[in-house]
Write a protein that holds these residues in place. Structure first.
Motif, mmCIF file in Angstrom:
data_model
loop_
_atom_site.group_PDB
_atom_site.id
_atom_site.type_symbol
_atom_site.label_atom_id
_atom_site.label_comp_id
_atom_site.label_asym_id
_atom_site.label_seq_id
_atom_site.Cartn_x
_atom_site.Cartn_y
_atom_site.Cartn_z
ATOM 1 N N ARG A 194 0.669 -1.298 -0.182
ATOM 2 C CA ARG A 194 -0.035 -0.175 0.013
ATOM 3 C C ARG A 194 0.965 1.266 0.063
ATOM 4 O O ARG A 194 0.814 2.061 -0.849
ATOM 5 N N HIS A 195 1.760 1.372 0.868
ATOM 6 C CA HIS A 195 2.565 2.531 0.815
ATOM 7 C C HIS A 195 3.407 2.617 -0.281
ATOM 8 O O HIS A 195 3.850 3.830 -0.625
ATOM 9 N N TRP A 196 4.123 1.708 -0.739
ATOM 10 C CA TRP A 196 4.578 1.662 -2.100
ATOM 11 C C TRP A 196 3.813 2.424 -3.224
ATOM 12 O O TRP A 196 4.475 3.086 -4.001
ATOM 13 N N LEU A 197 2.585 1.727 -3.333
ATOM 14 C CA LEU A 197 1.693 2.187 -4.436
ATOM 15 C C LEU A 197 1.499 3.683 -4.280
ATOM 16 O O LEU A 197 1.385 4.449 -5.418
ATOM 17 N N ILE A 198 1.377 4.127 -2.953
ATOM 18 C CA ILE A 198 1.062 5.540 -2.678
ATOM 19 C C ILE A 198 2.104 6.423 -3.287
ATOM 20 O O ILE A 198 2.019 7.433 -3.750
ATOM 21 N N ARG A 199 3.500 5.910 -3.178
ATOM 22 C CA ARG A 199 4.629 6.631 -3.386
ATOM 23 C C ARG A 199 4.807 6.746 -4.896
ATOM 24 O O ARG A 199 4.747 8.041 -5.428
ATOM 25 N N GLN A 200 4.159 5.608 -5.409
ATOM 26 C CA GLN A 200 4.394 5.767 -6.965
ATOM 27 C C GLN A 200 3.438 6.605 -7.776
ATOM 28 O O GLN A 200 3.456 7.307 -8.680
#
Length: 640
Positions: free
Chosen positions: A575-581
Motif C-alpha cells: 500500500r505504501h509503495w503504491l501511494i509513493r508511485q
C-alpha cells in the motif's frame, strides 16, 4: 355453523396500536366514549358474517375481522362504530390459544393470486427475492415490518385480508402479499421460483453514452495516476468537473458523486488547503476505477448505478430521540446541518439534513436555531435531548427523514436517566471490529455509522498538530482503548474547543459518535455527551453547539498513539509503495521496471496466502497501479 368464534379470536388480538393503524387514535378514543353510553348486541350470526347493533348502526364482521368490516353509517371507511363493536366483542373473548401467524403459513401461491391477481403476485415474489429488510415480532398479535417502504403490518388473524398496515399505502395489496411471502420464507417455507421476465431493451443512445462515459473515466483516472497525484493542475480539475456533468447526464449517479468528490479533493490540493489529502484522493480514484470496472462487467445494476435522490416513503408515526447535530462542508463545496435521532421503533439511527451547494449563502450553525424542519418544532435545537413524535413522517430506505411541511412534530425534553434507558450503549469496543459489507462498492446508509458509547474512563483530550485533529482516548470495561478523533475545520472548531475545555467526564457518561473503520482499527468522531444523572433539558451536551469557548490555537502536545493490530506487513508495504508511485506518477518510471517491481510484490503476497493478486500484469502501469491499490483496499477492508 357460525363464524363468531373466528371473529372473536381475531378481535381479541387487536390492541391500541393495531386499532390506531387501522384508523387513528382519535377515532379509538371516540369509540370508547360510544361504549360508555351505548351497549352493543349481536343481532345475527351466520357462517360468513356476524352482525352487531350499535345504537342506530349495524356493523358486520367477517372472518378477516375489522379490515373487511362493514357499517351502515355513511363513513365508507373504518369508522368509530366498527371500532366500538370490535372492542366490545373482543373483550368477550374466551377463544382458545392460537399461534399468531399460523393462518399465513398455509397460504399457497394460488391463494395469493386469487387475493391480489397474478401481476401483483409476480411483483411481490420478485420484491421478496431481493428483500433484506424484514422483521417479524410476536406479542398479543404478529407485527411484520419492511424497511422499504417503512411499513408494519399487524396480523391478528383472518388471513391476508386481515393484515393491517400502519401507514396508508398506494397498492397496499402488493405489500400484503410480499410480507406473507417474506414471513413464509423466514419460517422455512420454500417459495415458488421467481419467473424472470425478458429484460427491456435499453435505448441504444443511452447505452452508447454510458459506454463513452465509462471509457472517459477510466482514461481520466489513469492519466491522473500517470501524471502523479502530487502533480495536479487546474486543467485536470476542469476535466473532472466536465466528466461529472457527463456522468450525471448518463444517469450514472454513484459515479457522478465519486467524480464530484475527486474534483473537490483536487481543488483543495490546488488551493494548498490543510484538508487536501493525496492518499485519500488515490483511494477515491481507485474506488472510482473499481466502480467503472464493475459497471462494465456486471452491467448497469441499480446498486451500482445509484439514484438521483433518495425516495421518501410514507412512514406514518415515528417516535424518535434527538441526540445531537453536526455542521459540515464537503470537498465539492456543499455545506449543511445534519440532525441525528434514534428511532425507538426501528432501533436504529435516522437523520434529517439541510444542505446547500457552493455559492449559495447558507450558515449551517445558524440553521440549528432556525424554525423547523417540521411544524410543531421550534428549531432543530429543540430536538436535542428530547423525545420527538412525528406524524405523517416520510423517510428513505437508508434512514434519511424528509422535512416536508405535512409532517408534524411534538417534542418533550427527557432526563439523562430516560435517555440512558432508551439508547443502546456499548460498554465493550470488541463489537466495533464487526466487518462491514464485504465489497468496497457496498453502500451503507448515512445514519448507520452512528453509535452510543458508555466508556469506563476518559483519557485527556490533546490536539495533534501534525494531523490537525483532536484526539481523545476512551477505554471500555475490558481495558480496550478507542481513539475519538475530531478533525479541525471551520465547522468543527467549536466542538474542538468545547472538548478541550471539559473536565474528564464521569464514568457512565454516554458518547454519541460517528464510527469509522481504518486499516489501523476503528475510530470515532464524537457528536454529543449524555449525562445520565442530569434533569430534562440539561442532559445532552451537543459539542458543536454547546456553551461558547475561546477558539484558541490548539496546544502543541500530541496525543499518545493508540495502536490496533495492523494488517500483515507485506500488505501495508505494498500500500505504501503504491501511494509513493502514485504521488510521483507512473510516467516517471520505465514501464518495465514498474511492472517488474509490482509483480515481485504480488508474488510475495501470494506466498503468504493472498492469492487474489495476479502475477501476470498486462495492463498499462497506471491501470495496474489502480487495480492493485483497489485490491489492497478491499483486502484490508475485509481483514479489519
Amino acid at each position: 355453523m357460525t363464524v363468531l368464534p373466528e371473529v372473536v379470536t381475531v378481535l381479541s388480538r387487536y390492541d391500541d396500536d393495531a386499532w390506531s393503524a387501522l384508523s387513528s387514535r382519535g377515532l379509538l378514543r371516540r369509540a370508547r366514549k360510544d361504549l360508555e353510553r351505548v351497549t352493543p348486541a349481536i343481532v345475527a350470526e351466520g357462517p360468513e358474517v356476524v352482525t352487531i347493533a350499535l345504537g342506530a348502526e349495524m356493523v358486520g364482521f367477517a372472518a378477516a375481522g375489522p379490515a373487511t368490516a362493514t357499517c351502515t353509517c355513511p363513513s365508507g371507511t373504518v369508522c368509530q362504530h366498527i371500532i366500538a363493536a370490535g372492542l366490545w366483542l373482543g373483550a368477550s373473548a374466551t377463544a382458545e390459544e392460537v399461534t399468531v401467524g399460523a393462518d399465513l403459513l398455509p397460504l399457497t401461491p394460488e391463494d395469493l393470486r386469487a387475493f391480489a391477481g397474478a401481476a401483483v403476485y409476480r411483483w411481490a415474489r420478485e420484491y421478496v427475492e431481493n428483500l433484506d429488510g424484514f422483521r417479524a415480532e410476536s406479542g398479543q398479535h404478529l407485527v411484520l415490518s419492511l424497511t422499504t417502504p417503512r411499513v408494519s403490518f399487524h396480523s391478528m388473524g383472518g388471513g391476508i385480508a386481515g393484515l393491517v398496515p400502519d401507514v396508508k399505502l398506494p397498492n397496499a395489496d402488493r405489500y400484503q402479499v410480499a410480507v406473507v411471502l417474506a414471513y413464509q420464507r423466514a419460517n422455512g417455507v420454500e417459495l415458488e421460483p421467481v419467473r424472470r421476465r425478458a429484460p427491456d431493451v435499453p435505448n441504444s443512445g443511452a447505452v452508447g453514452r454510458r459506454t463513452a462515459v465509462r471509457a472517459a473515466v477510466e482514461q481520466l483516472v489513469g492519466d491522473t495516476v500517470g501524471l502523479g497525484v502530487a502533480h495536479l493542475s487546474e486543467s485536470l480539475r476542469q476535466r473532472y468537473e466536465t466528466l461529472t456533468v457527463s456522468a450525471q447526464g448518463a444517469e450514472y449517479y454513484r459515479l457522478a458523486g465519486m467524480l464530484r468528490g475527486a474534483t473537490g479533493q483536487i481543488g483543495w490540493a490546488l488551493a494548498r488547503s490543510a484538508q487536501a489529502d493525496e492518499e485519500r484522493l488515490l483511494e477515491q480514484l481507485a474506488t472510482t476505477y473499481g466502480l467503472v470496472t464493475a459497471l462494465a462487467s456486471v452491467g448497469d445494476v441499480p446498486r451500482l448505478v445509484g439514484s438521483a435522490r433518495g425516495r421518501f416513503d410514507l412512514a406514518g408515526r415515528q417516535e424518535l430521540i434527538g441526540v445531537g447535530a453536526v455542521p459540515w462542508r464537503t470537498a465539492s463545496g456543499y455545506a449543511g446541518l445534519t440532525v441525528v435521532l434514534w428511532s425507538v421503533d426501528a432501533r436504529e439511527f435516522v437523520t434529517w439534513t439541510d444542505s446547500r451547494p457552493a455559492g449559495v449563502s447558507f450558515d449551517p450553525r445558524g440553521r440549528y436555531s432556525m424554525p423547523g424542519p417540521w411544524s410543531g418544532l421550534g428549531s432543530p435545537a429543540e430536538a436535542t435531548g428530547a423525545r420527538v413524535r412525528l406524524t405523517n413522517a416520510r423517510i428513505t430506505a437508508n434512514g434519511r427523514l424528509s422535512g416536508v411541511d405535512s409532517t408534524h412534530a411534538m417534542s418533550e425534553d427527557l432526563s439523562g436517566a430516560e435517555l440512558a434507558a432508551a439508547l443502546p450503549a456499548l460498554t465493550s469496543w470488541s463489537s466495533l471490529e464487526t466487518p462491514q459489507p464485504a465489497s468496497l462498492l457496498s453502500q451503507d446508509g448515512p445514519a448507520r455509522p452512528w453509535i452510543v458509547l458508555a466508556p469506563a474512563s476518559f483519557g485527556a483530550a490533546q490536539f495533534n498538530e501534525a494531523q490537525q485533529r483532536l484526539e481523545w482516548p476512551v477505554t471500555d470495561t475490558g481495558g480496550r482503548v478507542l481513539p475519538l478523533h475530531m478533525p479541525y475545520s471551520n465547522e468543527s472548531r467549536q466542538a474542538v474547543a468545547r472538548i478541550e475545555s471539559l473536565a474528564p467526564p464521569a464514568p457512565g457518561t454516554f458518547v454519541i459518535a460517528r464510527l469509522t473503520r481504518t486499516p489501523e482499527g476503528p475510530t470515532a468522531e464524537p457528536l454529543s455527551l449524555i449525562d445520565p444523572t442530569a434533569p430534562p433539558g440539561d442532559a445532552t451536551d451537543n459539542l458543536h453547539f454547546g456553551p461558547s469557548q475561546p477558539l484558541r490555537p490548539p496546544p502543541t502536545t500530541a496525543a499518545p498513539a493508540v495502536a490496533a493490530a495492523p494488517p500483515p506487513r507485506p500488505l501495508l508495504d505494498l500500500r505504501h509503495w503504491l501511494i509513493r508511485q502514485a504521488e510521483r506518477g507512473t510516467g516517471a518510471h520505465s514501464a518495465g521496471a514498474f511492472t517488474a517491481e509490482l509483480t515481485r510484490r504480488h508474488q510475495a503476497l501470494r506466498a503468504i496466502g493472498f492469492t487474489a493478486y495476479p502475477t501476470e500484469l498486462t495492463s498499462p502501469p497506471a491501470t495496474a497501479l489502480l487495480q492493485s491499490f483497489y485490491l489492497t483496499m478491499q483486502l484490508t477492508h475485509l481483514l479489519t
